[in-house]
Write an enzyme that holds these catalytic residues in place. Structure first.
Site, PDB file in Angstrom:
ATOM      1  N   ARG A 160       0.834  -1.374  -0.102  1.00 38.33           N
ATOM      2  CA  ARG A 160       0.058  -0.203  -0.039  1.00 38.33           C
ATOM      3  C   ARG A 160       0.686   1.267  -0.020  1.00 38.33           C
ATOM      4  O   ARG A 160       0.364   2.278   0.598  1.00 38.33           O
ATOM      5  CB  ARG A 160      -0.870  -0.013   1.204  1.00 38.33           C
ATOM      6  CG  ARG A 160      -1.924  -1.303   1.374  1.00 38.33           C
ATOM      7  CD  ARG A 160      -2.825  -1.278   0.187  1.00 38.33           C
ATOM      8  NE  ARG A 160      -3.361  -2.580   0.388  1.00 38.33           N
ATOM      9  CZ  ARG A 160      -3.281  -3.821   0.012  1.00 38.33           C
ATOM     10  NH1 ARG A 160      -2.069  -3.841  -0.971  1.00 38.33           N
ATOM     11  NH2 ARG A 160      -3.794  -4.783   0.105  1.00 38.33           N
ATOM     12  N   SER A 209     -10.153   0.627   3.587  1.00 40.38           N
ATOM     13  CA  SER A 209      -9.529   0.680   4.907  1.00 40.38           C
ATOM     14  C   SER A 209      -8.964   1.998   5.542  1.00 40.38           C
ATOM     15  O   SER A 209      -8.497   2.671   4.759  1.00 40.38           O
ATOM     16  CB  SER A 209      -8.133  -0.192   4.975  1.00 40.38           C
ATOM     17  OG  SER A 209      -8.466  -1.510   4.396  1.00 40.38           O
ATOM     18  N   GLU A 280      -3.601   4.220   5.832  1.00 41.29           N
ATOM     19  CA  GLU A 280      -3.721   3.955   4.481  1.00 41.29           C
ATOM     20  C   GLU A 280      -4.571   5.048   3.647  1.00 41.29           C
ATOM     21  O   GLU A 280      -3.972   5.411   2.717  1.00 41.29           O
ATOM     22  CB  GLU A 280      -4.348   2.390   4.455  1.00 41.29           C
ATOM     23  CG  GLU A 280      -4.488   2.187   2.922  1.00 41.29           C
ATOM     24  CD  GLU A 280      -5.028   0.683   2.756  1.00 41.29           C
ATOM     25  OE1 GLU A 280      -4.733  -0.167   3.609  1.00 41.29           O
ATOM     26  OE2 GLU A 280      -5.709   0.444   1.903  1.00 41.29           O
TER      27      GLU A 280
HETATM   28  C1  LIG Z   1     -15.504  -0.216  -0.407  1.00 39.25           C
HETATM   29  C2  LIG Z   1     -13.895  -0.136  -0.749  1.00 39.25           C
HETATM   30  C3  LIG Z   1     -13.150  -1.477  -0.625  1.00 39.25           C
HETATM   31  C4  LIG Z   1     -11.963  -1.130  -1.083  1.00 39.25           C
HETATM   32  N1  LIG Z   1     -11.018  -2.259  -0.880  1.00 39.25           N
HETATM   33  C5  LIG Z   1      -9.685  -2.289  -0.869  1.00 39.25           C
HETATM   34  C6  LIG Z   1      -8.997  -3.378  -0.990  1.00 39.25           C
HETATM   35  O1  LIG Z   1      -9.187  -4.466  -1.016  1.00 39.25           O
HETATM   36  N2  LIG Z   1      -7.423  -3.102  -1.278  1.00 39.25           N
HETATM   37  C7  LIG Z   1      -7.072  -1.702  -1.604  1.00 39.25           C
HETATM   38  O2  LIG Z   1      -5.693  -1.708  -1.602  1.00 39.25           O
HETATM   39  N3  LIG Z   1      -7.819  -0.712  -1.484  1.00 39.25           N
HETATM   40  C8  LIG Z   1      -9.175  -0.849  -1.357  1.00 39.25           C
HETATM   41  N4  LIG Z   1      -9.953   0.156  -1.267  1.00 39.25           N
HETATM   42  C9  LIG Z   1      -9.274   1.528  -1.310  1.00 39.25           C
HETATM   43  C10 LIG Z   1      -9.062   2.143  -2.826  1.00 39.25           C
HETATM   44  O3  LIG Z   1     -10.210   1.561  -3.549  1.00 39.25           O
HETATM   45  C11 LIG Z   1      -7.871   2.013  -3.461  1.00 39.25           C
HETATM   46  O4  LIG Z   1      -6.883   2.437  -2.465  1.00 39.25           O
HETATM   47  C12 LIG Z   1      -8.001   2.348  -4.795  1.00 39.25           C
HETATM   48  O5  LIG Z   1      -6.796   1.980  -5.482  1.00 39.25           O
HETATM   49  C13 LIG Z   1      -7.822   3.871  -4.847  1.00 39.25           C
HETATM   50  O6  LIG Z   1      -8.078   4.167  -6.139  1.00 39.25           O
HETATM   51  P1  LIG Z   1      -8.769   5.626  -6.619  1.00 39.25           P
HETATM   52  O7  LIG Z   1      -8.655   5.599  -7.932  1.00 39.25           O
HETATM   53  O8  LIG Z   1     -10.285   5.589  -6.113  1.00 39.25           O
HETATM   54  O9  LIG Z   1      -7.833   6.605  -6.065  1.00 39.25           O
HETATM   55  P2  LIG Z   1      -8.094   7.960  -5.034  1.00 39.25           P
HETATM   56  O10 LIG Z   1      -8.802   7.287  -3.778  1.00 39.25           O
HETATM   57  O11 LIG Z   1      -9.050   8.602  -5.900  1.00 39.25           O
HETATM   58  O12 LIG Z   1      -6.895   8.346  -4.570  1.00 39.25           O
HETATM   59  C14 LIG Z   1      -5.919   7.694  -3.914  1.00 39.25           C
HETATM   60  C15 LIG Z   1      -4.515   8.072  -4.015  1.00 39.25           C
HETATM   61  O13 LIG Z   1      -4.097   8.172  -5.297  1.00 39.25           O
HETATM   62  C16 LIG Z   1      -3.971   9.054  -5.897  1.00 39.25           C
HETATM   63  N5  LIG Z   1      -4.188   9.143  -7.412  1.00 39.25           N
HETATM   64  C17 LIG Z   1      -5.468   8.518  -7.761  1.00 39.25           C
HETATM   65  N6  LIG Z   1      -5.216   8.783  -9.025  1.00 39.25           N
HETATM   66  C18 LIG Z   1      -4.118   9.005  -9.624  1.00 39.25           C
HETATM   67  C19 LIG Z   1      -3.560   9.326 -10.831  1.00 39.25           C
HETATM   68  N7  LIG Z   1      -4.089   8.953 -11.936  1.00 39.25           N
HETATM   69  N8  LIG Z   1      -2.192   9.501 -10.726  1.00 39.25           N
HETATM   70  C20 LIG Z   1      -1.533   9.667  -9.692  1.00 39.25           C
HETATM   71  N9  LIG Z   1      -2.116   9.675  -8.536  1.00 39.25           N
HETATM   72  C21 LIG Z   1      -3.340   9.384  -8.358  1.00 39.25           C
HETATM   73  C22 LIG Z   1      -4.668  10.247  -5.297  1.00 39.25           C
HETATM   74  O14 LIG Z   1      -4.008  11.472  -5.304  1.00 39.25           O
HETATM   75  C23 LIG Z   1      -4.623   9.595  -3.924  1.00 39.25           C
HETATM   76  O15 LIG Z   1      -3.198  10.186  -3.352  1.00 39.25           O
HETATM   77  C24 LIG Z   1     -11.248   0.225  -1.108  1.00 39.25           C
HETATM   78  C25 LIG Z   1     -12.142   1.142  -1.063  1.00 39.25           C
HETATM   79  C26 LIG Z   1     -13.532   1.089  -0.676  1.00 39.25           C
HETATM   80  C27 LIG Z   1     -14.380   2.224  -0.628  1.00 39.25           C
END
Ligand SMILES: Cc1cc2nc3c(=O)[nH]c(=O)nc-3n(C[C@H](O)[C@H](O)[C@H](O)COP(=O)(O)OP(=O)(O)OC[C@H]3O[C@@H](n4cnc5c(N)ncnc54)[C@H](O)[C@@H]3O)c2cc1C
Length: 291
Positions: A160, A209, A280
């Site tokens: 992570r 998380s 996280e």
């Molecule tokens: C119901 C639920 C279940 C989840 N289960 C898991 C799981 O099992 N495992 C897990 O690891 N995570 C889990 N997550 C957390 C989340 O889904 C992950 O961390 C996911 O990868 C975040 O992606 P995002 O595009 O939504 O990023 P965001 O939440 O929008 O951003 C997260 C970070 O990434 C950066 N970011 C986003 N897009 C980019 C880009 N294109 N370039 C550079 N930086 C960027 C943002 O600036 C921020 O720092 C869960 C979340 C929810 C709501």
């Protein structure tokens, strides 16, 4: 590409909290992305990227930055042999769908992760024993310093964690997948989705998380459960009764409510287990944690 002002981040985060972005744009190509970054530089604004906002807490007072959400070509997906090429804004659901259509496996674990390709690379997101480092071949990273393709080693992917800086944008990724019968892919995905539904809140507004699992036997969720955190409430934010490492927005929660719950959770775990939980979830804007 239109630059909007005052777009509420609550609309861009799965927890549904956060004030307005000073500026907001949806670049649809690398050229538009570079133009957006140049626009921000001219105005002395920082650049931040949101994916699906599924691991984000944005400041209630808003974020003094140009916030980007990748769109168009930068949210597209194409399959080329066993390579899946995706824009940084492509959702995991679409990547998984396209991989399955092409009979490619390896990304099934992402069915439980409601984010984008870029967010996954930044977080080295993972589940069920796999993570982005297992499938990522390279990522195109764009910033004021230019753009370059980086390998997982150069991205520093660990549990992570990555070395992707807050101002860097993951514009494109390439995943290496492998041939797998479609029926097997479907069956594994159904199994993983059922496992997730059995243990975590899947129909509530959360950001996934709160804390990373510390080394050792006990996960963060179990520690928090043993500290009796399930069901605790601040304002309209509630520690999920289903999983103590998740915070739910019960309607009208603020980021501040979530932070209070996080601070108290950390304090309790340190007191009872002598473990400093590491966050996280990522903060966007000036979010003050009571640490
Ligand atoms: C119901 C639920 C279940 C989840 N289960 C898991 C799981 O099992 N495992 C897990 O690891 N995570 C889990 N997550 C957390 C989340 O889904 C992950 O961390 C996911 O990868 C975040 O992606 P995002 O595009 O939504 O990023 P965001 O939440 O929008 O951003 C997260 C970070 O990434 C950066 N970011 C986003 N897009 C980019 C880009 N294109 N370039 C550079 N930086 C960027 C943002 O600036 C921020 O720092 C869960 C979340 C929810 C709501």
């Amino acid at each position: 590409m239109e630059i909007e002002t005052g777009v509420p981040l609550a609309r861009l985060t799965t927890i549904g909290t956060g004030g307005p972005a000073k500026a907001f744009a949806r670049p649809g190509s690398v050229t538009e992305l570079e133009e957006a970054i140049a626009w921000a530089v001219e105005r002395g604004l920082e650049v931040r990227t949101v994916g699906l906002g599924s691991n984000l807490v944005a400041a209630d007072e808003g974020v003094d930055a140009l916030v980007l959400r990748l769109a168009g070509d930068l949210a597209g997906v194409e399959v080329d042999g066993d390579l899946l090429r995706a824009g940084g804004g492509a959702t995991n659901a679409v990547c998984l769908h396209r991989a399955r259509e092409a009979g490619l496996g390896g990304i099934e674990f992402a069915c439980a992760i409601p984010g984008t390709a870029g967010g996954g690379a930044r977080m080295n997101a993972g589940a069920y024993g796999s993570d982005w480092s297992a499938i990522l071949v390279r990522a195109l990273v764009v910033s004021t310093e230019g753009s370059s393709w980086l390998t997982p080693e150069e991205l520093g992917l660990e549990y992570r964690h990555s070395l992707v800086r807050p101002d860097q944008v993951v514009a494109r990724v390439e995943y290496r997948l492998g041939p797998r019968p479609v029926a097997e892919i479907k069956s594994e995905v159904a199994d993983l989705v059922a496992r997730r539904k059995a243990t975590q809140p899947t129909n509530k507004r959360t950001f996934g998380s709160v804390f990373k699992n510390p080394p050792g036997e006990l996960g963060a969720g179990r520690m928090l459960e043993l500290c009796g955190r399930k069901g605790h409430k601040v304002g309209c934010a509630v520690v999920s009764p289903r999983h103590a490492n998740c915070i739910e927005n019960a309607g009208g929660a603020t980021s501040e409510d979530c932070l209070e719950l996080m601070t108290e959770a950390k304090r309790r775990v340190a007191e009872r287990f002598g473990v400093e939980l590491e966050r996280e979830v990522v903060f966007l804007g000036s979010v003050a944690e009571g640490e």
